[in-house]
Scaffold this motif. Structure first.
Motif, PDB file in Angstrom:
ATOM      1  N   ILE A   9       0.716  -0.762   0.205  1.00 15.87           N
ATOM      2  CA  ILE A   9       0.120   0.053   0.265  1.00 15.87           C
ATOM      3  C   ILE A   9       1.369   1.301  -0.240  1.00 15.87           C
ATOM      4  O   ILE A   9       1.145   1.750   0.948  1.00 15.87           O
ATOM      5  CB  ILE A   9      -1.055  -0.519   1.173  1.00 15.87           C
ATOM      6  CG1 ILE A   9      -1.722  -1.350   1.571  1.00 15.87           C
ATOM      7  CG2 ILE A   9      -1.905   0.796   1.662  1.00 15.87           C
ATOM      8  CD1 ILE A   9      -2.864  -0.973   2.787  1.00 15.87           C
ATOM      9  N   VAL A 196      -7.322   1.564  -0.566  1.00 15.85           N
ATOM     10  CA  VAL A 196      -7.873   0.663   0.453  1.00 15.85           C
ATOM     11  C   VAL A 196      -8.207   1.333   1.304  1.00 15.85           C
ATOM     12  O   VAL A 196      -8.202   2.734   2.510  1.00 15.85           O
ATOM     13  CB  VAL A 196      -6.305   0.420   0.666  1.00 15.85           C
ATOM     14  CG1 VAL A 196      -6.353  -0.573   2.205  1.00 15.85           C
ATOM     15  CG2 VAL A 196      -4.979  -0.320   0.248  1.00 15.85           C
ATOM     16  N   GLU A 198     -10.683  -1.446   3.524  1.00 18.54           N
ATOM     17  CA  GLU A 198     -10.666  -2.562   4.086  1.00 18.54           C
ATOM     18  C   GLU A 198      -9.251  -3.613   4.403  1.00 18.54           C
ATOM     19  O   GLU A 198      -8.884  -3.460   3.431  1.00 18.54           O
ATOM     20  CB  GLU A 198     -11.805  -2.790   4.746  1.00 18.54           C
ATOM     21  CG  GLU A 198     -12.160  -3.782   5.580  1.00 18.54           C
ATOM     22  CD  GLU A 198     -13.317  -5.291   5.152  1.00 18.54           C
ATOM     23  OE1 GLU A 198     -13.487  -5.782   5.835  1.00 18.54           O
ATOM     24  OE2 GLU A 198     -14.194  -4.326   4.786  1.00 18.54           O
ATOM     25  N   ILE A 199      -8.817  -3.280   5.369  1.00 17.33           N
ATOM     26  CA  ILE A 199      -7.473  -5.210   5.668  1.00 17.33           C
ATOM     27  C   ILE A 199      -8.424  -5.862   5.781  1.00 17.33           C
ATOM     28  O   ILE A 199      -8.905  -6.228   6.565  1.00 17.33           O
ATOM     29  CB  ILE A 199      -7.009  -4.370   6.702  1.00 17.33           C
ATOM     30  CG1 ILE A 199      -5.559  -3.165   6.174  1.00 17.33           C
ATOM     31  CG2 ILE A 199      -5.819  -5.412   6.368  1.00 17.33           C
ATOM     32  CD1 ILE A 199      -5.410  -2.763   4.933  1.00 17.33           C
ATOM     33  N   VAL A 209      -7.719  -6.925   0.935  1.00 14.63           N
ATOM     34  CA  VAL A 209      -7.655  -5.407   1.326  1.00 14.63           C
ATOM     35  C   VAL A 209      -8.702  -5.538   0.236  1.00 14.63           C
ATOM     36  O   VAL A 209      -9.182  -6.199  -0.750  1.00 14.63           O
ATOM     37  CB  VAL A 209      -6.530  -4.719   0.327  1.00 14.63           C
ATOM     38  CG1 VAL A 209      -5.621  -4.622   1.312  1.00 14.63           C
ATOM     39  CG2 VAL A 209      -6.160  -4.494  -0.677  1.00 14.63           C
ATOM     40  N   ARG A 210      -9.657  -4.441   0.690  1.00 18.21           N
ATOM     41  CA  ARG A 210     -10.658  -3.727   0.373  1.00 18.21           C
ATOM     42  C   ARG A 210     -11.091  -2.784   0.283  1.00 18.21           C
ATOM     43  O   ARG A 210     -10.160  -2.001   0.291  1.00 18.21           O
ATOM     44  CB  ARG A 210     -11.735  -3.849   1.119  1.00 18.21           C
ATOM     45  CG  ARG A 210     -13.382  -4.040  -0.031  1.00 18.21           C
ATOM     46  CD  ARG A 210     -14.815  -3.850   0.777  1.00 18.21           C
ATOM     47  NE  ARG A 210     -15.180  -5.124   0.726  1.00 18.21           N
ATOM     48  CZ  ARG A 210     -15.052  -5.756   1.826  1.00 18.21           C
ATOM     49  NH1 ARG A 210     -15.046  -4.776   3.329  1.00 18.21           N
ATOM     50  NH2 ARG A 210     -15.758  -7.483   1.429  1.00 18.21           N
ATOM     51  N   GLU A 216     -12.630  -6.364  -4.123  1.00 19.80           N
ATOM     52  CA  GLU A 216     -11.081  -7.453  -2.719  1.00 19.80           C
ATOM     53  C   GLU A 216     -10.083  -8.091  -3.620  1.00 19.80           C
ATOM     54  O   GLU A 216     -10.519  -8.622  -5.175  1.00 19.80           O
ATOM     55  CB  GLU A 216     -12.188  -8.788  -2.121  1.00 19.80           C
ATOM     56  CG  GLU A 216     -13.077  -7.901  -0.804  1.00 19.80           C
ATOM     57  CD  GLU A 216     -13.806  -9.218  -0.391  1.00 19.80           C
ATOM     58  OE1 GLU A 216     -13.012 -10.284  -0.794  1.00 19.80           O
ATOM     59  OE2 GLU A 216     -15.196  -8.727   0.796  1.00 19.80           O
ATOM     60  N   VAL A 222       0.448  -8.551   3.356  1.00 21.52           N
ATOM     61  CA  VAL A 222      -0.041  -7.008   3.173  1.00 21.52           C
ATOM     62  C   VAL A 222       1.559  -5.735   3.774  1.00 21.52           C
ATOM     63  O   VAL A 222       1.254  -6.313   5.220  1.00 21.52           O
ATOM     64  CB  VAL A 222      -1.302  -6.337   2.997  1.00 21.52           C
ATOM     65  CG1 VAL A 222      -1.268  -5.338   3.435  1.00 21.52           C
ATOM     66  CG2 VAL A 222      -2.380  -7.356   2.715  1.00 21.52           C
ATOM     67  N   ASN A 224       2.229  -2.233   4.712  1.00 18.28           N
ATOM     68  CA  ASN A 224       1.432  -0.255   4.974  1.00 18.28           C
ATOM     69  C   ASN A 224       2.358   0.308   4.745  1.00 18.28           C
ATOM     70  O   ASN A 224       3.482   0.338   5.083  1.00 18.28           O
ATOM     71  CB  ASN A 224       1.365  -0.432   6.470  1.00 18.28           C
ATOM     72  CG  ASN A 224       0.858   0.847   6.307  1.00 18.28           C
ATOM     73  OD1 ASN A 224       0.550   2.200   5.619  1.00 18.28           O
ATOM     74  ND2 ASN A 224       0.421   1.320   7.268  1.00 18.28           N
ATOM     75  N   ILE A 233      -3.977   3.379   8.194  1.00 20.35           N
ATOM     76  CA  ILE A 233      -4.653   1.996   7.337  1.00 20.35           C
ATOM     77  C   ILE A 233      -3.493   0.659   8.540  1.00 20.35           C
ATOM     78  O   ILE A 233      -4.463  -0.202   8.712  1.00 20.35           O
ATOM     79  CB  ILE A 233      -3.115   1.733   6.666  1.00 20.35           C
ATOM     80  CG1 ILE A 233      -3.305   2.261   5.257  1.00 20.35           C
ATOM     81  CG2 ILE A 233      -2.522   0.643   6.056  1.00 20.35           C
ATOM     82  CD1 ILE A 233      -4.844   1.874   4.625  1.00 20.35           C
ATOM     83  N   ALA A 237      -5.608  -1.843   9.693  1.00 24.25           N
ATOM     84  CA  ALA A 237      -5.712  -3.377   9.827  1.00 24.25           C
ATOM     85  C   ALA A 237      -6.188  -4.172  11.825  1.00 24.25           C
ATOM     86  O   ALA A 237      -5.361  -4.885  12.251  1.00 24.25           O
ATOM     87  CB  ALA A 237      -4.511  -3.721   9.669  1.00 24.25           C
TER      88      ALA A 237
END
Length: 434
Positions: A9, A196, A198-199, A209-210, A216, A222, A224, A233, A237
């Protein structure tokens, strides 16, 4: 790429370097960025200074290592001949000796231990390089509405230390784009305009991620690297609870003013860090001087709730910084039209970054990097790739931190130095100097 090995991300300079290093190591990476172009977040507003002096040994070693990648930028990237590359101007970096920095005793000790070249300069040698300077002392730094502002304290500056390999990168956004282009050669992919929201998690582990679009994307890892958006972020999470170090977006103003008449600062100037007036400067194109603040106690910190909603206009901080530098350069002209940059730093509690795993397996962070980590981007990317390999291979980085060897310097550093759970580092300058 619907099923990457790792989602990164952020596509700023550190996010792009992480993508490059992970792709070279065989990871199928997908970089996501809310911005329309790679490198167009806080990286684009970076002063992009490459320096070696830090108040901690680990910080000095990391920065000295990082220099070598900028020096050999084309070779490091491996892009085709004719690629449009960011340029590193090796102007040198001059740091004024002051009580605030302990007359640079620690900085010189660490540089000597690492074989990083430096020179001690007398006041006269400073004036030979910068004849526009005055060596009157004005400490402690003040705001321009202080009745004592601009009045010398009766002392004179006691010289400086010069690191000849310091300099700056002329186009920081382009440097991130260079890194991402190099990453693509190794199979990395990038999507811009992808926010992003949602985690995703399943069975106690990150699973992807969403996006704001509702899409999705699944991934077992993932990372950050969202710059000033990193705290949001991390909150998504749910990993804040075990962190002793937090990150927050901090608003900063950087000033551009013309060089004094008769002196070509772009060609003859250098990077200067001057805690006596709490300013750092570097040459800027069109024979301008870039002036940043070293965050003295008298300047209010403008923390922001998020990385979208903040005042993008200049304030009296612009004038204060210009006037402070005018104390050092009495012939400095201060134009009526304000020019420069207003942007955000991703600042940590002790201004030392977090390069770490998190309490959520598979979720990693390279956060709190703004202001003083641009120079370290290539080696930070390399270290993050090693950290992910280490942890995904079953190691417990919290209990037995990764020991990472710096390839050029040949020193091993304890990556636990950058832990999210570390005690606040009292050796830090607690400023942009790190």
């Amino acid at each position: 790429m619907s099923n990457p090995d790792a989602i990164i991300i952020g596509s700023g300079v550190i996010g792009a370097a992480t993508a490059f290093e992970m792709a070279k190591a065989g990871w199928k990476t997908l970089s996501l960025d809310r911005n329309a172009q790679v490198g167009h977040g806080s990286t684009a507003g970076s002063c992009a200074i490459i320096r070696m002096h830090y108040s901690t040994f680990d910080g000095t070693a990391f920065a000295w290592e990082g220099y070598h990648y900028w020096r050999d930028w084309a070779a490091y990237l491996g892009l085709p001949d004719g690629a449009n590359l960011a340029q590193f101007r090796e102007t040198g970096c001059l740091v004024m000796k002051t009580e605030a920095n302990g007359h640079l005793e620690k900085h010189m000790q660490y540089s000597a231990e690492l074989g990083c070249p430096f020179e001690e300069w007398t006041g006269e040698e400073v004036l030979e390089r910068l004849p526009i300077y005055s060596l009157d002392s004005f400490a402690p730094a003040k705001r321009m509405d202080d009745p004592e502002f601009g009045k010398p304290n009766g002392a004179r500056m006691g010289g400086a230390v010069y690191w000849p390999n310091g300099g700056y990168v002329t186009d920081p956004a382009l440097s991130a784009q260079n890194l991402m282009e190099a990453a693509r050669l190794h199979g990395a992919q990038v999507r811009t305009g992808a926010e992003v929201v949602e985690i995703l998690q399943s069975e106690g582990r990150v699973r992807g991620v969403r996006l704001a679009s509702g899409e999705e994307i699944q991934a077992a890892v993932v990372i950050n690297v969202a710059g000033p958006g990193s705290s949001i972020i991390n909150r998504m999470a749910g990993v804040l609870e075990d962190m002793t170090i937090e990150t927050r977006p901090l608003r900063q103003e950087v000033v551009h003013v013309p060089s004094p008449e008769g002196f070509d600062f772009e060609a003859q100037g250098t990077i200067v860090s001057d805690s006596d007036i709490a300013c750092y400067v570097r040459p800027e194109h069109s024979n301008h001087i870039l002036i940043g603040s070293e965050d003295p106690e008298c300047d209010p910190h403008q923390w922001c709730e998020d990385d979208l909603h903040y005042d993008r206009d200049f304030t009296d901080q612009w004038t204060t910084q210009a006037m402070r530098y005018g104390q050092r350069v009495p012939t400095l002209g201060i134009p009526s039209k304000m020019r420069g940059v207003v942007d955000l730093y991703d600042a940590s509690t002790d201004w030392i970054p977090i390069y770490d795993k998190s309490s959520l397996p598979g979720f990693y962070m390279a956060c709190g990097t703004s202001g003083n980590q641009y120079k370290n981007a290539p080696i930070a990317g390399k270290m993050m790739a090693a950290l992910v390999e280490y942890c995904e291979g079953g190691a417990d980085h919290d209990a037995a931190p990764l020991q990472f060897t710096l390839p050029y310097v040949g020193r091993s550093i304890d990556v636990g130095f950058y832990s999210r759970r570390r005690p606040i580092n009292e050796e830090s300058s607690f400023s942009v100097l790190g």
